[in-house]
Motif scaffolding. Structure first.
Motif, PDB file in Angstrom:
ATOM      1  N   ALA A   1       0.812  -1.209   0.000  1.00 15.99           N
ATOM      2  CA  ALA A   1       0.000   0.000   0.000  1.00 15.99           C
ATOM      3  C   ALA A   1       0.852   1.269   0.000  1.00 15.99           C
ATOM      4  O   ALA A   1       0.357   2.344  -0.260  1.00 15.99           O
ATOM      5  N   ALA A   2       2.135   1.103   0.290  1.00 17.70           N
ATOM      6  CA  ALA A   2       2.981   2.284   0.389  1.00 17.70           C
ATOM      7  C   ALA A   2       3.064   3.016  -0.949  1.00 17.70           C
ATOM      8  O   ALA A   2       2.815   2.442  -2.000  1.00 17.70           O
ATOM      9  N   ALA A   3       3.433   4.287  -0.897  1.00 19.58           N
ATOM     10  CA  ALA A   3       3.546   5.079  -2.110  1.00 19.58           C
ATOM     11  C   ALA A   3       4.617   4.472  -3.007  1.00 19.58           C
ATOM     12  O   ALA A   3       5.582   3.903  -2.522  1.00 19.58           O
ATOM     13  N   PRO A   4       4.423   4.541  -4.351  1.00 22.02           N
ATOM     14  CA  PRO A   4       5.392   3.931  -5.249  1.00 22.02           C
ATOM     15  C   PRO A   4       6.790   4.524  -5.055  1.00 22.02           C
ATOM     16  O   PRO A   4       6.947   5.736  -4.920  1.00 22.02           O
ATOM     17  N   ALA A   5       7.756   3.634  -5.036  1.00 26.64           N
ATOM     18  CA  ALA A   5       9.134   4.085  -4.873  1.00 26.64           C
ATOM     19  C   ALA A   5       9.562   4.806  -6.138  1.00 26.64           C
ATOM     20  O   ALA A   5       8.959   4.621  -7.190  1.00 26.64           O
ATOM     21  N   PRO A   6      10.590   5.616  -6.055  1.00 27.02           N
ATOM     22  CA  PRO A   6      11.047   6.353  -7.227  1.00 27.02           C
ATOM     23  C   PRO A   6      11.367   5.401  -8.398  1.00 27.02           C
ATOM     24  O   PRO A   6      10.983   5.668  -9.531  1.00 27.02           O
ATOM     25  N   VAL A   7      12.069   4.276  -8.118  1.00 24.09           N
ATOM     26  CA  VAL A   7      12.287   3.274  -9.148  1.00 24.09           C
ATOM     27  C   VAL A   7      11.327   2.126  -8.876  1.00 24.09           C
ATOM     28  O   VAL A   7      11.376   1.521  -7.816  1.00 24.09           O
ATOM     29  N   ALA A   8      10.462   1.844  -9.854  1.00 25.95           N
ATOM     30  CA  ALA A   8       9.503   0.762  -9.649  1.00 25.95           C
ATOM     31  C   ALA A   8      10.261  -0.555  -9.564  1.00 25.95           C
ATOM     32  O   ALA A   8      11.248  -0.742 -10.260  1.00 25.95           O
ATOM     33  N   PRO A   9       9.803  -1.472  -8.699  1.00 26.51           N
ATOM     34  CA  PRO A   9      10.468  -2.760  -8.619  1.00 26.51           C
ATOM     35  C   PRO A   9      10.302  -3.539  -9.921  1.00 26.51           C
ATOM     36  O   PRO A   9       9.340  -3.324 -10.653  1.00 26.51           O
ATOM     37  N   ALA A  10      11.287  -4.400 -10.203  1.00 25.60           N
ATOM     38  CA  ALA A  10      11.238  -5.178 -11.439  1.00 25.60           C
ATOM     39  C   ALA A  10       9.989  -6.048 -11.457  1.00 25.60           C
ATOM     40  O   ALA A  10       9.284  -6.130 -12.455  1.00 25.60           O
ATOM     41  N   ILE A  11       9.750  -6.687 -10.330  1.00 21.62           N
ATOM     42  CA  ILE A  11       8.572  -7.552 -10.242  1.00 21.62           C
ATOM     43  C   ILE A  11       7.829  -7.226  -8.970  1.00 21.62           C
ATOM     44  O   ILE A  11       8.440  -7.073  -7.914  1.00 21.62           O
ATOM     45  N   GLU A  12       6.542  -7.127  -9.080  1.00 20.67           N
ATOM     46  CA  GLU A  12       5.741  -6.949  -7.890  1.00 20.67           C
ATOM     47  C   GLU A  12       4.522  -7.848  -8.006  1.00 20.67           C
ATOM     48  O   GLU A  12       3.679  -7.675  -8.875  1.00 20.67           O
ATOM     49  N   LEU A  13       4.495  -8.855  -7.162  1.00 16.41           N
ATOM     50  CA  LEU A  13       3.348  -9.762  -7.144  1.00 16.41           C
ATOM     51  C   LEU A  13       2.527  -9.420  -5.914  1.00 16.41           C
ATOM     52  O   LEU A  13       3.082  -9.242  -4.833  1.00 16.41           O
ATOM     53  N   THR A  14       1.220  -9.315  -6.101  1.00 21.31           N
ATOM     54  CA  THR A  14       0.374  -9.025  -4.942  1.00 21.31           C
ATOM     55  C   THR A  14      -0.793  -9.993  -4.883  1.00 21.31           C
ATOM     56  O   THR A  14      -1.506 -10.166  -5.869  1.00 21.31           O
ATOM     57  N   GLY A  15      -0.933 -10.591  -3.748  1.00 25.34           N
ATOM     58  CA  GLY A  15      -2.103 -11.425  -3.475  1.00 25.34           C
ATOM     59  C   GLY A  15      -2.305 -12.578  -4.436  1.00 25.34           C
ATOM     60  O   GLY A  15      -3.428 -12.932  -4.776  1.00 25.34           O
ATOM     61  N   ILE A  16      -1.213 -13.203  -4.869  1.00 25.05           N
ATOM     62  CA  ILE A  16      -1.328 -14.310  -5.836  1.00 25.05           C
ATOM     63  C   ILE A  16      -1.812 -15.576  -5.118  1.00 25.05           C
ATOM     64  O   ILE A  16      -1.222 -15.998  -4.124  1.00 25.05           O
ATOM     65  N   SER A  17      -2.896 -16.142  -5.623  1.00 21.80           N
ATOM     66  CA  SER A  17      -3.384 -17.420  -5.106  1.00 21.80           C
ATOM     67  C   SER A  17      -3.612 -18.361  -6.268  1.00 21.80           C
ATOM     68  O   SER A  17      -3.979 -17.937  -7.362  1.00 21.80           O
ATOM     69  N   LYS A  18      -3.340 -19.644  -6.032  1.00 22.05           N
ATOM     70  CA  LYS A  18      -3.559 -20.639  -7.076  1.00 22.05           C
ATOM     71  C   LYS A  18      -3.850 -21.985  -6.427  1.00 22.05           C
ATOM     72  O   LYS A  18      -3.134 -22.414  -5.522  1.00 22.05           O
ATOM     73  N   SER A  19      -4.930 -22.603  -6.871  1.00 27.90           N
ATOM     74  CA  SER A  19      -5.277 -23.924  -6.332  1.00 27.90           C
ATOM     75  C   SER A  19      -5.306 -24.946  -7.443  1.00 27.90           C
ATOM     76  O   SER A  19      -5.661 -24.641  -8.579  1.00 27.90           O
ATOM     77  N   PHE A  20      -4.912 -26.144  -7.095  1.00 32.12           N
ATOM     78  CA  PHE A  20      -5.124 -27.291  -7.979  1.00 32.12           C
ATOM     79  C   PHE A  20      -6.064 -28.220  -7.238  1.00 32.12           C
ATOM     80  O   PHE A  20      -5.638 -28.898  -6.309  1.00 32.12           O
ATOM     81  N   GLY A  21      -7.311 -28.234  -7.651  1.00 29.73           N
ATOM     82  CA  GLY A  21      -8.270 -29.041  -6.913  1.00 29.73           C
ATOM     83  C   GLY A  21      -8.282 -28.585  -5.463  1.00 29.73           C
ATOM     84  O   GLY A  21      -8.334 -27.391  -5.183  1.00 29.73           O
ATOM     85  N   PRO A  22      -8.205 -29.524  -4.535  1.00 23.49           N
ATOM     86  CA  PRO A  22      -8.248 -29.152  -3.126  1.00 23.49           C
ATOM     87  C   PRO A  22      -6.927 -28.585  -2.614  1.00 23.49           C
ATOM     88  O   PRO A  22      -6.849 -28.063  -1.512  1.00 23.49           O
ATOM     89  N   VAL A  23      -5.870 -28.700  -3.408  1.00 24.01           N
ATOM     90  CA  VAL A  23      -4.555 -28.267  -2.941  1.00 24.01           C
ATOM     91  C   VAL A  23      -4.335 -26.800  -3.289  1.00 24.01           C
ATOM     92  O   VAL A  23      -4.412 -26.414  -4.453  1.00 24.01           O
TER      93      VAL A  23
END
Lengths: 529, 365
Positions: free
Chosen positions: A13-35
């Motif tokens: 939530a913080a203000a964007p840094a002067p140099v944007a990060p190369a990768i920013e993943l937020t809230g990634i979820s992934k399910s395979f069936g019940p797993v």
């Protein structure tokens, strides 16, 4: 660096840094069936950093990277590359976003040249010549810049694994990757080759590239990364600057409890020779794989076989285990010769007391679609106690046997009806070990016992092997993990190009010496010369 | 994708969707030639299941498909694709005929077991050569079994024209078996219990086929041999590691498969024709492939799929009779559509259904 260390929601939530990060993943979820493979994962990788991701097998590292590279689509969450929101639905999207991936198993066309492999899929037009000419120039520049020298006209199949890996990196760079993901890159490299790879990675970093290194070797994390993230059971448990942590702290974060990284064992008390190998010759497709190998295996010792993958260890293990024929030489077990001709049968060997934990548990050690109770007697299924009337199997006995093994080897989940494919790597290996150890063999051949196995299970597996040794059994341990060889074996032989390049007592040698032997250099003979 | 579907979706719902799709496309074809598809389906079902006569014929055809379907299924568990059921069944016909011609002075209780043994042996023998070539030389079993179908057909013509034909007759067939080699029809068996049934070619082989379903189940899932066959089918390196001889398993699986296909000849040669004729198999060997695919190589699935194809055969014949615009060839088209959708295009439905199922599953979880 603060934005790197903080992957919590506040950080996002913080203000964007002067140099944007190369990768920013937020809230990634992934399910395979019940797993649920990934649970609400947030990760920020700073531009120009080497970022390590560690975690046990099945912790979700590969899934996360597959999402980033477009193999899987996340159920929820956002991916930002250089600050821009990206929808990555396939690997082409990832490549367009400047992401390159070096897979654990190389994706190269073996009969093609280096140049052809690099250009493949990124040709400029219908005609190949102009693309190849252009690529040749670019390749030369890249080679210069990053110590990535490879002969562009060499056939990939003829190159060593280390060089093939360079081709993979060149492929990514040729596609103008700014972010490079390497999945377990050192699994097949000698220590020297690994060091070279790390030099390449540092060069890439100096040129402003961002690197994500997925590995389970904590030593490498400490050696090369700036920041390290730890995953456990689909969650990102911590992200810390590498300088502020140490291997045992990381191991604890990975497993969730304190783990013993050293193998706890008393000095070996070797007895008589149980198995002796003399002048063993093995050829495959006209290529000599084993050249007149001789060794003795004694009761009550663990004999380690070190070497870079592909130097004949696999063939040695297969001949001794009865799944490959030798072209010459002799193997004796308790003084009696063993059949090493094409008529050799591993079932006979099991009956005589030679157990075998194969290197490749997915293709050999287990039948993946078989249920646990079918796998816990695989190879021993014709034993008296598993025979029913009229050629039927005594499934009740098999089930009871399976339940016992599940309990004693702490196989989780403790479900005899679950298919082998649905277990984690560590638990799959426990199934194999339970089967082979409980058959009470005099000799146990063990190949890569902890490949793809999580740290918690490694400890358990090592304890089981040591316990078997202490019970007076002979163990032949083949492993490409030098640390494992040093920690577990009492005596080491090193294989290079189908020969034994040296033999040492484990307590009297070290990684450097073995590393040289693995490259075919005998440090002692060099000194004397 | 790592997915586990419940069994009823896997072996129940998905085949039904495939079947519905096949019937839908077949319906379009029927509309295209200017007939009412709904009426066509009614005729088809009534023709196949609407009377004891229809049911008898349906189950007679189904008997053939059970044998050939089980044959394909057994080989399939060893990861061998036996396309040669057609040839194996025709050659087995010679064995059955030899047993019947030799023993037709006795009683069917003697000639039937002999015919079972001979049919099984001849079918197995015809599978043995492709099996050996696969096991020892790596010649692909699909290619060799297909080629052996043609060889079988030519051999049968030669034998029926030159060796086994009744002297002086123009018909390419053996003499009719006498009473001692005529196995009971089901309508006769019903008569033993005082029941009346229409005369159909359905005979005691149907019960033999049911026994073979049970046998196949026990073989594949309960026996140590079946365990080895399945292990080999899933992973040859694992089988070798466990001391299972790949040559031996390839041979055994194919011999069993060939023998199973061979038993089909009991139904047609001994049960129906009571003589050996050319083309006694009538494509049942190939239908067996579709039956095994649709039945997911499980005896229960094979049984159900065989009955379905029996319905298509018998109902189709009625349809061709009642709707003149729908020719015999049209029926073949409809059957081909069912094979196409249930066999070849299976994954077209499977993957979306699996996805949808997982979505539902997650929502409810």
């Amino acid at each position: 660096m603060s934005d790197v260390t903080d992957t919590t929601l506040q950080g996002r939530a913080a203000a964007p840094a002067p140099v944007a990060p190369a990768i920013e993943l937020t809230g990634i979820s992934k399910s395979f069936g019940p797993v649920q493979a990934n649970k609400d994962i947030s990760l920020t990788v700073a531009k120009g950093a080497i970022h390590g991701i560690v975690g046990e097998n099945g912790a979700g590292k590969s899934t996360l990277m597959s999402i980033l590279y477009g193999f899987y689509h996340a159920d929820s969450g956002d991916i930002r590359i250089n600050g821009d929101l990206k929808h990555i639905t396939g690997s082409q999207d990832a490549i367009d976003a400047g992401i390159g991936m070096v897979h654990q198993h190389f994706m190269l066309v073996q009969p093609f040249t280096v140049l052809e492999n690099v250009v493949l899929g990124a040709e400029d037009g219908a005609l190949l010549k102009p693309s190849l000419a252009k690529a040749r120039g670019i390749l030369q520049d890249l080679a210069h810049e990053y110590e990535l020298e490879v002969d562009p006209d060499a056939i990939v199949g003829d190159l060593s694994v280390g060089l093939q890996q360079r081709v993979e990196i060149l492929k990514a760079l040729y596609r103008q990757a700014e972010i490079l993901i390497l999945d377990e890159p050192t699994g097949v490299l000698t220590p020297a080759e690994a060091d070279h790879l790390f030099r390449i990675l540092r060069n890439l970093k100096d040129q402003g590239k961002t690197i994500i290194l997925i590995t389970h070797k904590l030593r490498e994390i400490m050696a090369v990364t700036d920041t390290v993230s730890v995953m456990r059971r689909g969650e990102m448990t911590a992200t810390v600057p590498t300088a502020e942590t140490n291997p045992s702290a990381l191991a604890e974060l990975m497993v969730g409890r304190r783990v013993l990284l050293r193998v706890d064992k008393t000095p070996a008390q070797p007895g008589e020779t149980i198995m002796s190998v003399r002048d063993l010759d093995v050829r495959a497709n006209g290529v000599a794989k084993l050249k007149s190998i001789s060794l003795d295996l004694k009761a009550g010792e663990i004999l380690g076989v070190a070497g870079v993958a592909g130097n004949g260890q696999s063939e040695l293990l297969e001949v001794l285990g009865g799944t490959r024929a030798a072209q010459g030489g002799e193997v004796r077990f308790r003084g009696d010769p063993i059949d090493i001709t094409p008529s050799a049968n591993s079932a006979k060997r099991r009956r005589r007391g030679i157990g075998h934990v194969p290197e490749d548990r997915h293709r050999k050690g287990l039948v993946m679609p078989f249920k646990t109770w079918e796998n816990t007697n695989f190879g021993y299924h014709n034993a008296e106690q598993f025979r029913g009337p009229m050629g039927l199997a005594n499934q009740a006995a098999m089930m009871e046997d399976a339940r016992g093994k599940i309990e004693r080897f702490d196989i989780r989940p403790p479900d005899p009806y679950l298919k082998a494919a649905n277990f984690s790597g560590g638990n799959q290996q426990k199934i194999v070990l339970a089967r082979e150890i409980e058959a009470n063999p005099d000799v146990l051949l063990v190949g890569q016992p902890t490949r793809g196995v999580d740290i918690g299970a490694i400890e358990f597996i090592h304890q089981q092997i040591v316990a078997l040794r202490d019970a007076g059994k002979a163990i032949l341990l083949v492993s490409v993990e030098l640390e494992e060889i040093l920690g577990l074996s009492d005596r080491v032989i090193v294989m290079f190009d189908g020969t034994i390049s040296g033999e040492r007592i484990t307590s009297e040698t070290n990684e450097q010496e073995l590393g040289l032997l693995m490259a075919g250099v005998d440090p002692n003979s060099e000194q004397s010369a | 994708m790592n997915t586990t579907l419940p069994r009823w979706v896997d072996i129940g719902l998905i085949p039904l969707i495939n079947l519905a799709l096949a019937l839908f496309v077949a319906g379009l074809v029927v509309i295209f030639i200017g007939e009412d598809p709904i009426r066509a389906v009614q005729i088809l079902i009534r023709g196949a299941l609407g009377s004891d006569y229809g049911i008898g014929f349906t189950l007679y055809y189904a008997t053939n498909f059970i044998f050939t379907g089980l044959a394909v299924a057994i080989a399939f568990h060893a990861s061998l694709f036996n396309i040669g059921g057609e040839g194996q069944a025709s050659i087995a016909g010679i064995g059955v005929a030899l047993a019947a011609l030799t023993l037709d002075q006795t009683h069917w209780l003697i000639s039937l077991p002999a015919a079972i043994v001979m049919g099984g042996l001849f079918g197995a023998a015809w599978a043995a050569i492709p099996a050996y070539l696969q096991a020892k030389r790596g010649s692909h079993i699909v290619i060799t079994t297909i080629m052996f179908n043609f060889i079988a057909s030519a051999l049968l013509v030669y034998l029926l024209v030159n060796v086994m034909k009744v002297e002086g007759s123009m018909a390419t067939e053996t003499r009719k078996f006498q009473e001692g080699a005529q196995i009971p029809f089901v309508h006769e068996m019903a008569g033993w219990f005082g029941l009346k049934m229409a005369r159909t070619p359905m005979n005691i082989s149907f019960f033999l086929a049911l026994i073979c379903c049970v046998f196949t189940y026990l073989l594949i899932w309960r026996s140590r041999l079946g365990y080895e066959i399945r292990a080999f089918g899933f992973s040859e390196p694992a089988a070798v590691y466990a001391g299972i001889n790949p040559v031996k398993i390839t041979m055994i699986a194919m011999l069993l498969s060939g023998a199973m296909a061979g038993l089909m000849a009991i139904n047609t040669v001994m049960g129906d024709q009571q003589r050996l004729v050319l083309d006694a198999v009538q494509g049942a060997g190939f239908v067996g492939i579709a039956v095994a695919l649709m039945g997911r190589s499980h005896p229960v699935g094979v049984l159900l799929a065989a009955i379905l194809f029996g319905i298509l055969y018998q109902g189709g014949a009625e349809l061709a009779f009642e709707m003149p615009k729908i020719s015999r060839d049209m029926i073949v088209v409809i059957q081909a559509l069912v094979i196409l959708f249930t066999g070849a295009l299976e994954n077209m439905v499977r993957i979306p259904v699996a996805r949808a199922w997982l979505k539902l599953d997650r929502r409810s979880a």
